[in-house]
Design a protein around this motif. Structure first.
Motif, PDB file in Angstrom:
ATOM      1  N   PHE A   4      29.973  25.886   8.928  1.00 37.37           N
ATOM      2  CA  PHE A   4      31.074  25.623   8.186  1.00 37.37           C
ATOM      3  C   PHE A   4      31.023  24.081   7.948  1.00 37.37           C
ATOM      4  CE2 PHE A   4      33.045  29.923   8.532  1.00 37.37           C
ATOM      5  CZ  PHE A   4      32.205  30.634   9.560  1.00 37.37           C
ATOM      6  N   SER A   5      31.517  24.093   6.598  1.00 37.89           N
ATOM      7  CA  SER A   5      31.993  22.786   6.479  1.00 37.89           C
ATOM      8  C   SER A   5      33.175  22.450   5.474  1.00 37.89           C
ATOM      9  CB  SER A   5      30.742  22.223   5.368  1.00 37.89           C
ATOM     10  OG  SER A   5      30.540  22.885   4.184  1.00 37.89           O
ATOM     11  N   GLY A   6      34.156  23.357   5.845  1.00 38.99           N
ATOM     12  CA  GLY A   6      35.558  23.206   5.361  1.00 38.99           C
ATOM     13  C   GLY A   6      35.683  24.115   4.001  1.00 38.99           C
ATOM     14  N   GLY A   7      34.863  24.787   3.712  1.00 35.86           N
ATOM     15  CA  GLY A   7      35.035  25.560   2.336  1.00 35.86           C
ATOM     16  C   GLY A   7      35.873  26.592   2.535  1.00 35.86           C
ATOM     17  N   GLY A   8      36.713  27.167   1.397  1.00 35.89           N
ATOM     18  CA  GLY A   8      37.901  28.230   1.717  1.00 35.89           C
ATOM     19  C   GLY A   8      38.900  27.602   0.886  1.00 35.89           C
ATOM     20  N   ALA A   9      40.075  28.403   1.227  1.00 35.35           N
ATOM     21  CA  ALA A   9      41.427  28.093   0.687  1.00 35.35           C
ATOM     22  C   ALA A   9      42.636  28.546   1.666  1.00 35.35           C
ATOM     23  CB  ALA A   9      41.446  28.668  -0.535  1.00 35.35           C
ATOM     24  N   GLU A  56      29.194  28.086   5.039  1.00 38.26           N
ATOM     25  CA  GLU A  56      28.422  27.476   3.984  1.00 38.26           C
ATOM     26  C   GLU A  56      27.411  28.214   3.042  1.00 38.26           C
ATOM     27  OE1 GLU A  56      26.079  24.155   5.666  1.00 38.26           O
ATOM     28  OE2 GLU A  56      27.912  23.441   6.712  1.00 38.26           O
ATOM     29  N   GLU A  91      29.531  29.850   0.255  1.00 36.26           N
ATOM     30  CA  GLU A  91      30.525  29.097  -0.661  1.00 36.26           C
ATOM     31  C   GLU A  91      30.084  29.388  -2.245  1.00 36.26           C
ATOM     32  OE1 GLU A  91      31.245  25.015   0.094  1.00 36.26           O
ATOM     33  OE2 GLU A  91      31.231  25.431   2.153  1.00 36.26           O
ATOM     34  N   PHE A 128      38.971  26.146  11.093  1.00 37.44           N
ATOM     35  CA  PHE A 128      37.536  25.621  11.243  1.00 37.44           C
ATOM     36  C   PHE A 128      37.254  25.721  12.515  1.00 37.44           C
ATOM     37  CE2 PHE A 128      33.999  22.900  10.119  1.00 37.44           C
ATOM     38  CZ  PHE A 128      33.901  21.966  11.055  1.00 37.44           C
ATOM     39  N   GLU A 167      33.810  27.628  14.194  1.00 35.16           N
ATOM     40  CA  GLU A 167      32.564  27.359  14.702  1.00 35.16           C
ATOM     41  C   GLU A 167      32.584  27.565  15.990  1.00 35.16           C
ATOM     42  OE1 GLU A 167      32.436  22.894  14.330  1.00 35.16           O
ATOM     43  OE2 GLU A 167      30.897  23.257  13.082  1.00 35.16           O
ATOM     44  N   ALA A 173      44.026  24.580   8.256  1.00 35.53           N
ATOM     45  CA  ALA A 173      42.551  24.255   8.029  1.00 35.53           C
ATOM     46  C   ALA A 173      41.848  23.971   9.272  1.00 35.53           C
ATOM     47  CB  ALA A 173      42.622  23.347   6.775  1.00 35.53           C
ATOM     48  N   GLU A 220      38.510  30.975   5.421  1.00 36.14           N
ATOM     49  CA  GLU A 220      37.644  30.001   5.837  1.00 36.14           C
ATOM     50  C   GLU A 220      36.091  30.307   5.401  1.00 36.14           C
ATOM     51  OE1 GLU A 220      38.563  26.781   7.132  1.00 36.14           O
ATOM     52  OE2 GLU A 220      36.793  25.983   6.900  1.00 36.14           O
TER      53      GLU A 220
END
Lengths: 259, 192
Positions: free
Chosen positions: A250-255, A123, A126, A89, A93, A85, A120
């Motif tokens: 990006f703010s950490g979204g995803g899986a 934003e 999402e 990220f 960026e 993760a 990833e």
């Protein structure tokens, strides 16, 4: 004298402020990631077939240049101890994926040693591709293919599934439907296979009769024939087609997932 | 000669004083914005808890203590809202969120005893989403800390410090810890 002092202080401050801009880009030992992506598909782990890599490169470029999302694929032999993760990220960026206004970047990251996958999500995407959906793409489509060793198809179908969510209007080029149908993990029963064939026929009909979707420039066999000796410099991949790029948020979204 | 000197002095002083007129209040706004974002991410995590608890209950109903621990920690964490000005309230909020983190860690430890639960697809998706929220919280915290740093530097460092001293008179903001000290302190016991 006071004037001299002010100027002196200002000079010192200017020098000091130059050092304030410290951007840390995961300087972990052993893993060097370029400052910009050389192409939409960067296959460091060498798990994607040459043909599918070319196809994906042209599809993803067409998508981006036609005003769609910027989807980046990166495969690595190893994460060298960095959590996936975090790595995803930082790369998203650093590579400034997506358009600054629309935050529409996506990174599909695969690491072979750890057997991990991460999508990833920028934003702006999402809503279209929430964490749960990203997880399902990994879990339902990519993991079974990785488990059976079909790494190239796994990445290929992963990208396809992502685009279906992020850019539903985008039309996947016909020539590779054959690949796609083979890659869909099917249940062993005959009826599920029959259903799949029906869907495929419906899909074909929609493609033939349906709206044009995004610009198809460049996604024809003649184009696919010539290899990309592409140095997609950051500016080209980012700024192609008149987009200012500049990097989305990006703010950490995803899986994440693994096999 | 003298008038030129005075003139130059006034020019330079006003230039220096002008530094910060925009950037200081703008930096302050950024702090508010990043704080609001942290609250969102923490709320997102809290929202996952009911579903998670229910799924675990389906397999491990008699792990009452652990489950109740999570439910209570969540209630406490969502009951406190924070005002950035109030350092004590911020500390309290962080502590409560830390307690929720600990309760969730304990839950995950307990889950290890139930292979069927671990294999359950719904559970695995929730687990991944939970890790996702932790990831988002971490990123959000880092960003918030950065906005606080930026503001504090503007307030404390010349020449914007001058502007602040004579114009805004803002205090430095209290900083957030990078890691969650509560979560680290209370490492869950592993019992098999």
């Amino acid at each position: 004298m006071k004037i001299v002092f002010s100027k002196f202080a200002l000079t010192i401050l200017l020098i000091a402020s130059a050092s304030l801009g410290d951007a840390q880009f995961g300087k972990a030992p052993g893993v060097s990631v370029d400052s910009h992506p050389s192409a939409p598909v960067v296959d460091r782990a060498n798990i994607i077939s040459a043909h599918q890599e070319q196809t994906l490169n042209s599809i993803l470029t067409t998508l981006w240049e036609g005003g769609g999302s910027q989807i980046q694929v990166l495969t690595l032999p190893s994460l060298n101890g960095i959590p996936i993760a975090q790595k995803a990220f930082e790369i998203s960026e650093r590579w400034e994926l997506g358009n600054k206004e629309r935050d529409n970047g996506v990174l599909l990251l695969v690491s072979m040693d750890e057997k991990k996958i991460r999508i990833e999500v920028g934003e702006g995407l999402e809503g279209a591709l929430p964490d749960g959906s990203a997880w399902k793409i990994i879990e339902d489509f990519m993991v079974p293919l990785f488990r059976s060793g079909r790494t190239s198809s796994a990445v290929y179908i992963g990208v396809h599934q992502i685009i279906q969510k992020t850019d539903p209007g985008f039309v996947w080029p016909d020539g590779d439907l054959e690949n796609r149908s083979q890659s869909i993990p099917s249940g062993s029963s005959r009826s599920s296979r029959l259903i799949m064939i029906v869907f495929l026929l419906v899909f074909l009909l929609m493609v033939i009769l349906g709206p044009r979707g995004y610009s198809r420039s460049g996604v024809r066999s003649g184009y696919g024939g010539a290899p990309y000796n592409g140095t997609y410099g950051a500016d080209h991949w980012r700024g192609g087609g008149g987009w200012s790029g500049g990097g989305g948020g990006f703010s950490g979204g995803g899986a994440s997932g693994g096999w | 000669m003298k008038t030129i000197q005075i003139f130059a002095f006034v020019m330079i002083s006003s230039y220096l004083m002008g530094c910060g007129i925009q950037s200081i209040p703008s930096a302050k706004e950024d702090i508010e914005a990043s704080l609001a974002d942290i609250m969102n991410q923490y709320q997102r995590r809290a929202d996952l808890v009911p579903n998670l608890v229910n799924t675990v209950k389906g397999y491990a109903a008699h792990e009452k203590e652990t489950l109740e621990g999570v439910v209570n920690a969540r209630a406490k964490a969502t009951s406190t809202t924070i005002n950035a000005k109030d350092a004590a309230a911020v500390a309290e909020f962080q502590k409560n969120q830390g307690s929720l983190s600990s309760a969730l860690s304990r839950l995950m430890m307990v889950v290890e005893k139930y292979p069927d639960l671990k294999a359950d697809k719904n559970f695995r998706m929730l687990q991944e989403q939970l890790e996702g929220t932790e990831n988002r919280i971490a990123i959000s915290r880092k960003r918030h800390i950065a906005t606080i740093n930026r503001f504090n530097k503007l307030v404390a460092v010349f020449p914007t410090s001058l502007t602040n001293k004579y114009f805004f008179k803002f205090e430095k903001e209290a900083q957030w810890a990078a890691e969650n000290p509560e979560a680290i302190k209370t490492a869950p016991k592993v019992e098999f």
